[in-house]
Design an enzyme around this catalytic site. Structure first.
Site, mmCIF file in Angstrom:
data_model
loop_
_atom_site.group_PDB
_atom_site.id
_atom_site.type_symbol
_atom_site.label_atom_id
_atom_site.label_comp_id
_atom_site.label_asym_id
_atom_site.label_seq_id
_atom_site.Cartn_x
_atom_site.Cartn_y
_atom_site.Cartn_z
ATOM 1 N N HIS A 16 26.199 -3.063 0.961
ATOM 2 C CA HIS A 16 26.699 -2.287 -0.180
ATOM 3 C C HIS A 16 25.582 -1.379 -0.692
ATOM 4 C CE1 HIS A 16 24.358 -5.450 -2.065
ATOM 5 N NE2 HIS A 16 24.195 -4.596 -3.076
ATOM 6 N N HIS A 51 20.517 3.480 -1.507
ATOM 7 C CA HIS A 51 20.130 2.788 -0.275
ATOM 8 C C HIS A 51 21.061 1.606 -0.010
ATOM 9 C CE1 HIS A 51 18.191 0.278 -3.325
ATOM 10 N NE2 HIS A 51 18.244 -0.710 -2.436
#
Length: 176
Positions: free
Chosen positions: A39, A125
């Site tokens: 995620h 990220h």
């Protein structure tokens, strides 16, 4: 009951496939993040009470209904090793003003509920590996992540390790 919560964007099936292919090419020492846990975090909230969770969920539902949770795109195209948390990630640069707006909104909501807010600048990220020792010498693929839904995750520890469970989701909308 207190729960460890965070707000994040989940990759779609095609993106998950690309991420797991990248993980398969990583030969460094470390522990791969399970496919279901991949995620992009927008707000780590920390320990939340049921009351804080309910207030946060209500605020996000209201904002989603008003069309104030913006959809976005971000390209993650750089493999990085962050030595302090010992993680290997695929990162990008937050150029889309909609993404920055959504990040700021998530941080504001966390602050309003007395929850954890980020002390760092936002770096989009996806963590691929934990307990990573080095940066492997390989070219990172370019992955364009489109945010279509914001998810509230519960980080649960189990005998199999940490698992992330989606508790609630709100649609992101294209702004006019």
């Amino acid at each position: 009951m207190m729960k460890r919560l965070f707000l994040a964007i989940a990759p779609d099936e095609a993106q998950l496939k690309q991420l797991t292919q990248l993980q398969a090419s990583l030969n460094g020492e470390g522990r791969l993040v399970p496919r279901g846990n991949l995620h992009m975090t927008l707000a780590f909230l920390g320990q939340c009470s049921d009351t804080q969770q309910e207030a946060l969920s209500n605020a996000l539902a209201r904002l989603a209904h008003q069309g104030r949770l913006p959809a976005f795109e971000v390209t993650l195209d750089t493999l990085v090793h962050w030595s302090r948390p010992k993680i290997l990630c695929l990162k990008g640069v937050a150029r889309d003003p909609q993404l920055l707006s959504l990040f700021d909104l998530c941080q504001q909501l966390a602050q309003q509920q007395g929850l954890h807010t980020s002390e760092h600048n936002f770096t989009p990220h996806i963590t691929l590996m934990r307990k990573a020792k080095t940066l492997p010498e390989l070219k990172a693929p370019s992955l364009t992540l489109s945010g279509h839904a914001l998810h509230l995750y519960h980080s649960q520890s189990s005998e199999q390790g940490v698992q992330y469970k989606v508790l609630s989701s709100w649609p992101l909308c294209e702004t006019k």
